[in-house]
Motif scaffolding. Structure first.
Motif, PDB file in Angstrom:
ATOM      1  N   GLU A  47     -82.734  -5.727 -31.712  1.00  0.00           N
ATOM      2  CA  GLU A  47     -83.079  -7.144 -31.641  1.00  0.00           C
ATOM      3  C   GLU A  47     -84.566  -7.348 -31.864  1.00  0.00           C
ATOM      4  O   GLU A  47     -85.399  -6.624 -31.334  1.00  0.00           O
ATOM      5  CB  GLU A  47     -82.668  -7.702 -30.283  1.00  0.00           C
ATOM      6  N   THR A  48     -84.908  -8.368 -32.668  1.00  0.00           N
ATOM      7  CA  THR A  48     -86.297  -8.730 -32.887  1.00  0.00           C
ATOM      8  C   THR A  48     -86.564 -10.096 -32.255  1.00  0.00           C
ATOM      9  O   THR A  48     -85.668 -10.715 -31.681  1.00  0.00           O
ATOM     10  CB  THR A  48     -86.629  -8.760 -34.392  1.00  0.00           C
ATOM     11  N   THR A  50     -87.142 -13.926 -31.279  1.00  0.00           N
ATOM     12  CA  THR A  50     -86.556 -15.206 -31.643  1.00  0.00           C
ATOM     13  C   THR A  50     -87.684 -16.126 -32.087  1.00  0.00           C
ATOM     14  O   THR A  50     -88.673 -16.297 -31.381  1.00  0.00           O
ATOM     15  CB  THR A  50     -85.812 -15.820 -30.449  1.00  0.00           C
ATOM     16  N   THR A  51     -87.554 -16.703 -33.281  1.00  0.00           N
ATOM     17  CA  THR A  51     -88.586 -17.561 -33.855  1.00  0.00           C
ATOM     18  C   THR A  51     -87.986 -18.914 -34.210  1.00  0.00           C
ATOM     19  O   THR A  51     -86.778 -19.120 -34.136  1.00  0.00           O
ATOM     20  CB  THR A  51     -89.182 -16.927 -35.117  1.00  0.00           C
ATOM     21  N   VAL A  54     -85.288 -18.522 -36.712  1.00  0.00           N
ATOM     22  CA  VAL A  54     -83.996 -18.135 -36.148  1.00  0.00           C
ATOM     23  C   VAL A  54     -83.295 -19.365 -35.569  1.00  0.00           C
ATOM     24  O   VAL A  54     -82.081 -19.546 -35.731  1.00  0.00           O
ATOM     25  CB  VAL A  54     -84.172 -17.040 -35.073  1.00  0.00           C
ATOM     26  N   ASN A 418     -82.510 -12.250 -36.417  1.00  0.00           N
ATOM     27  CA  ASN A 418     -83.183 -11.392 -35.444  1.00  0.00           C
ATOM     28  C   ASN A 418     -82.213 -10.400 -34.808  1.00  0.00           C
ATOM     29  O   ASN A 418     -82.469  -9.845 -33.745  1.00  0.00           O
ATOM     30  CB  ASN A 418     -83.882 -12.222 -34.368  1.00  0.00           C
TER      31      ASN A 418
END
Length: 472
Positions: A47-48, A50-51, A54, A418
Motif C-alpha cells: 500500500e502507498t 492515499t492522495t 486516489v 495506491n
C-alpha cells in the motif's frame, strides 16, 4: 511490517472475491474521467499513500460502477468527505480559512473540480496532516453511500505478534453484536450481557456468560430501550488500547462490581474458529454449525451430515447459522440445493429493476431430511440469502431471532492506484419473493432469544426449540 501488510491486503482481496458478483462492463464514466478503476488480478502490492488523485479515482469509480451510481446525487459524497476533512482539522487544532465548502451545482465533473481545488488549498496549509486528511476524506465518502457492503479496507493494522487464531480486544462477546453498534443499533434489545468469554482480559477478570453489563465507562448501554454508542467500546480493534471500565451484575448471586479491562492480544480456542463443526444429537439429529460461507463450506457441511448419517437413520438436520457473517453466495446456494431443487433462491437487481434470479444447483443430491435453521442478529449477507430462501421456499423452519439485515448486495472489489481495494455492490440483493431484506432482516418462524439466565446456565433455548420441532 511489510509482510503483515501484504498478508492483510491478500486477505482483503480474498474477502472481496468471496462476495464477488458477475463482472460488470468497464464504466464509461470512469474512462471519461481518466480515472479507470479495475478489478484486481492476483495479490495486491504494498500500500502507498492515499492522495487526492486516489480520492478522485474512488469518486468516479463509485459513480461509474456502484449499484445506484447512475442515479446517485454525487454531492452527497463530496459533502460527506468535506465534513470529515474539517472535523479532522478541528481535532488537530489546525483549522484554516480555506476550509470552506465550495458551491456545488450537481454537475459531477464540475463539482469534483471545485472540491479538488479547495482540498489542495487546505492541505497545502497543513502538509504534515496531508495523509491523515486524505484517509478520513475517502473513508467518509464511502460511508456517505450508507451501504453495509461498501468498504475501503486500508492500511490494516494488527499487532506485530499476532498469529492466525489470535484475537485482539477485551476477550468477550455480548448479545449486541459489533454490526448492531454501527449498521442497526435500533434493533438491539436490553439488557446488555456477556454471551461468550473468549479469553484475554475478560477471562482474567473472571467474567462469565450471563453477566449483565450495566454501564460502560460510566455510560448506560441502553437509554429508553435504545442502544447507545457506548456499546462500541466492547469491540475495540488494534491499535486502540484504552482500558474499558464495566459495571456488572451477576443475577445468579446478586453480586454487583466494577472491573477495568485493558484490551490486548489473546489466544483463542482454535476449535471455535472452525468454519464447520458437527455432532449427533439425540442419536438421530445432525447438528452442523457454520461460522461462515467460506470456499468449500457447503461441501464440508454436506460431508459432515453424510458422516453422521453413516450407519444410522437421521430424522432431521439442525443448521446453526448464528454468528455467521456471510461469505460466498454460491456456497449458500449450493447448500440450499441439498434441500430443494428447481427454485430461485435470490435475486440480484439493477437500479432500474432488471433482476437476475440465482437458481439452485440441481446436481447436488437432495438430503430429503427435515431442516431447522438457527438464526440471530449475527447472521448476515450470504447467511441471510440462505435464511430467506429456507423461509420463502418452505424448505424448513427458522428458530432464534431476526437476522442482521445486512444484505445490500454482493460486493465487487476495485483496485485503486495506491494498492487499496474499494468494495461496493454493483447490484442489489432481494429475497426469493423479491422482498427487501437489507436493513430489515429475516424474521424467525419461532422466536427463541437468549436471556442472561440462559447464558449463565449454559441453556440454549433456540436449540431446545429446534429439537422439540424435529421430535414432533
Amino acid at each position: 511490517m511489510t509482510v503483515i501488510r501484504a498478508a492483510t491486503a491478500g486477505l482483503a482481496l480474498l474477502l472481496m472475491a468471496a462476495c464477488t458478483a458477475p463482472t460488470p462492463p468497464r464504466s464509461q464514466a470512469s474512462e471519461a474521467a481518466g480515472t479507470v478503476c479495475t478489478q484486481p488480478q492476483g495479490r495486491l502490492g504494498a500500500e502507498t499513500a492515499t492522495t487526492i488523485d486516489v480520492i478522485k479515482q474512488a469518486y468516479f469509480c463509485i459513480l461509474g460502477n456502484y449499484y445506484s451510481g447512475a442515479t446517485l446525487d454525487a454531492r452527497s459524497l463530496l459533502i460527506g468527505g468535506f465534513i470529515a476533512l474539517t472535523q479532522e482539522l478541528n481535532r488537530n487544532g489546525r483549522d484554516v480559512p480555506e476550509a470552506t465548502m465550495p458551491a456545488l451545482t450537481g454537475d459531477r465533473k464540475a463539482d469534483w473540480t471545485a472540491f479538488e481545488a479547495v482540498y489542495r488549498k487546505i492541505t497545502d496549509q497543513v502538509p504534515d496532516l496531508r495523509d491523515k486528511l486524505a484517509v478520513v476524506t475517502l473513508e467518509a465518502m464511502v460511508a456517505a453511500l450508507g451501504d453495509n457492503h461498501a468498504s475501503w479496507p486500508h492500511d490494516a493494522k494488527r499487532p506485530p505478534d499476532m498469529y492466525d487464531g489470535d484475537g485482539y480486544g477485551l476477550g468477550l462477546e455480548a448479545n449486541v453484536t459489533r454490526s448492531q453498534t454501527t449498521a442497526s443499533p435500533g434493533v438491539a434489545l436490553a439488557p446488555l450481557f456477556v454471551t461468550t468469554v473468549q479469553g484475554g482480559a475478560a477471562q482474567a477478570a473472571g467474567l462469565r456468560p450471563g453477566d449483565i453489563i450495566e454501564s460502560i465507562n460510566g455510560s448506560a448501554p441502553f437509554i429508553d430501550g435504545k442502544a447507545t454508542p457506548a456499546i462500541a467500546a466492547l469491540y475495540l480493534q488494534y491499535p486502540q488500547a484504552r482500558p474499558v471500565r464495566l459495571r456488572l451484575l451477576r443475577q445468579t448471586t446478586g453480586r454487583r462490581w466494577s472491573v477495568t479491562l485493558k484490551p490486548g492480544l489473546y489466544q483463542r480456542d482454535l476449535a471455535t474458529l472452525q468454519v464447520v463443526t458437527s455432532k449427533l444429537l439425540d442419536d438421530s439429529i445432525a447438528y452442523v454449525r457454520l461460522s461462515g460461507f467460506a470456499p468449500d463450506a457447503a461441501d464440508r457441511a454436506l460431508k459432515a451430515i453424510s458422516r453422521l448419517r453413516s450407519g444410522r437413520t437421521l430424522t432431521g438436520v439442525v443448521l446453526d447459522l448464528r454468528g455467521n457473517g456471510g461469505g460466498r453466495t454460491e456456497e449458500s446456494g449450493r447448500l440450499l440445493s441439498a434441500f430443494v431443487h428447481g427454485k430461485v433462491t435470490h435475486y440480484l437487481c439493477t437500479v432500474d429493476d432488471k433482476c437476475e434470479g440465482l437458481r439452485t444447483d440441481d446436481t447436488v443430491e437432495l438430503l430429503n431430511l427435515p431442516l431447522i435453521v438457527l438464526t440471530d442478529r449475527g447472521c448476515a449477507s450470504a447467511c441471510e440469502h440462505f435464511s430467506s430462501a429456507v423461509k420463502d421456499l418452505r424448505i424448513g423452519q427458522l428458530v432464534g431471532t431476526r437476522t442482521a439485515g445486512i444484505m445490500s448486495g454482493p460486493a465487487q472489489g476495485y483496485l485503486l492506484s495506491n494498492n487499496t481495494m474499494l468494495g461496493f455492490p454493483t447490484r442489489h440483493g432481494l429475497g426469493p419473493n423479491r422482498e427487501e431484506i437489507n436493513r430489515i432482516g429475516v424474521s424467525p418462524d419461532h422466536y427463541a432469544p437468549l436471556t442472561p439466565k440462559d447464558a449463565a446456565a449454559g441453556h440454549d433455548p433456540a436449540l431446545a426449540k429446534a429439537l422439540t420441532l424435529l421430535h414432533k
